[in-house]
Design a protein around this motif. Structure first.
Motif, mmCIF file in Angstrom:
data_model
loop_
_atom_site.group_PDB
_atom_site.id
_atom_site.type_symbol
_atom_site.label_atom_id
_atom_site.label_comp_id
_atom_site.label_asym_id
_atom_site.label_seq_id
_atom_site.Cartn_x
_atom_site.Cartn_y
_atom_site.Cartn_z
ATOM 1 N N GLU A 59 0.647 -1.054 -0.150
ATOM 2 C CA GLU A 59 0.135 -0.168 0.082
ATOM 3 C C GLU A 59 0.767 1.097 0.111
ATOM 4 N N ASP A 60 1.869 1.288 0.620
ATOM 5 C CA ASP A 60 2.879 2.527 0.578
ATOM 6 C C ASP A 60 3.517 2.522 -0.721
ATOM 7 N N LEU A 61 3.840 1.394 -1.386
ATOM 8 C CA LEU A 61 4.207 1.578 -2.910
ATOM 9 C C LEU A 61 3.052 2.189 -3.843
ATOM 10 N N ILE A 62 1.830 1.671 -3.582
ATOM 11 C CA ILE A 62 0.719 1.898 -4.352
ATOM 12 C C ILE A 62 0.545 3.492 -4.178
ATOM 13 N N ALA A 63 0.607 3.902 -2.747
ATOM 14 C CA ALA A 63 0.271 5.368 -2.466
ATOM 15 C C ALA A 63 1.294 6.301 -3.114
ATOM 16 N N GLU A 64 2.640 5.994 -3.255
ATOM 17 C CA GLU A 64 3.729 6.656 -3.903
ATOM 18 C C GLU A 64 3.367 7.016 -5.496
ATOM 19 N N ILE A 65 2.775 5.873 -6.144
ATOM 20 C CA ILE A 65 2.581 5.878 -7.355
ATOM 21 C C ILE A 65 1.144 6.669 -7.471
ATOM 22 N N ALA A 66 0.240 6.551 -6.673
ATOM 23 C CA ALA A 66 -0.874 7.616 -6.642
ATOM 24 C C ALA A 66 -0.375 9.061 -6.855
ATOM 25 N N ARG A 67 0.435 9.374 -5.673
ATOM 26 C CA ARG A 67 1.027 10.544 -5.356
ATOM 27 C C ARG A 67 1.716 11.092 -6.772
ATOM 28 N N GLN A 68 2.525 10.424 -7.474
ATOM 29 C CA GLN A 68 3.416 10.991 -8.754
ATOM 30 C C GLN A 68 2.016 10.930 -9.746
#
Length: 205
Positions: free
Chosen positions: A55-64
């Motif tokens: 989820e932290d990885l997906i959150a970074e993708i979503a932020r970008q």
């Protein structure tokens, strides 16, 4: 032989790029951190240098994704100036263009079930994108008499929902995505009907 993720000196972005490819083929819930690590050319243990979980990885993708989205929305808004209507319509078209060009980011942003408030950085990026559409809606709403004027946040929310629906149903090959009309036409006519209802466009002859 050094791992590919370390070789170019940016393991975090290598994992993001690898996960984007997995999201595009498997969806945001269809891959594991180990698969992302393998695609990036690093060991699973290396992932935890930057992300505590998927989820932290997906959150970074979503932020970008929201940063790219906000930049595109701002460009579209400025492109339509000085006409409030042109700016509004341009930002609406930008939504569809973003979803088509950045499917991995789009899914992480809107289909992962992740809250935009998971991190402060993600929340700020999402707010910047939302603010552009709200600004365009507020400028357009100035042409409505005050007593009949809906809140600009409501107008932008309606258009956001309409844009999202067109993307999900007709622009991404999902079930129910067959239609004799291009997604761009569906969105444009839908927005036209909405704006006519607000008195912002003349009725059809």
């Amino acid at each position: 032989m050094p791992k590919r993720g370390y070789h170019h000196g940016n393991l975090k972005q290598a994992l993001v790029d690898a996960a984007l490819g997995l999201i595009e083929t498997k969806g945001p819930q269809g891959f594991t951190l180990s698969e992302a690590a393998k695609a990036a050319g690093v060991t699973p243990a290396a992932v935890y240098r930057h992300f505590q979980g998927r989820e932290d990885l997906i959150a970074e993708i979503a932020r970008q994704g929201f940063e790219i989205f906000a930049d595109l929305m701002e460009y579209a808004y400025e492109k339509g100036q000085p006409s409030a209507l042109a700016s509004f319509e341009s930002t609406c078209r930008a939504y569809l263009a973003f979803a088509r060009k950045n499917p991995g980011h789009y899914q992480a942003m809107f289909e992962s079930g992740l809250s935009v408030n998971r991190t402060a950085e993600l929340a700020a990026a999402a707010a910047r994108a939302r603010d552009v559409l709200e600004k365009a809606a507020a400028e357009l709403s100035e042409h409505i008499p005050p007593g009949k004027r809906p809140p600009s946040q409501m107008v932008s929310a309606h258009i956001w929902a309409m844009s999202h629906g067109v993307v999900e149903l007709y622009a991404r090959g999902t079930p129910g995505g067959r239609t004799p009309f291009p997604a761009e036409d569906l969105l444009e006519t839908g927005i036209g009907i909405y704006l006519r209802g607000l008195g912002l466009l003349p009725p059809d002859a």
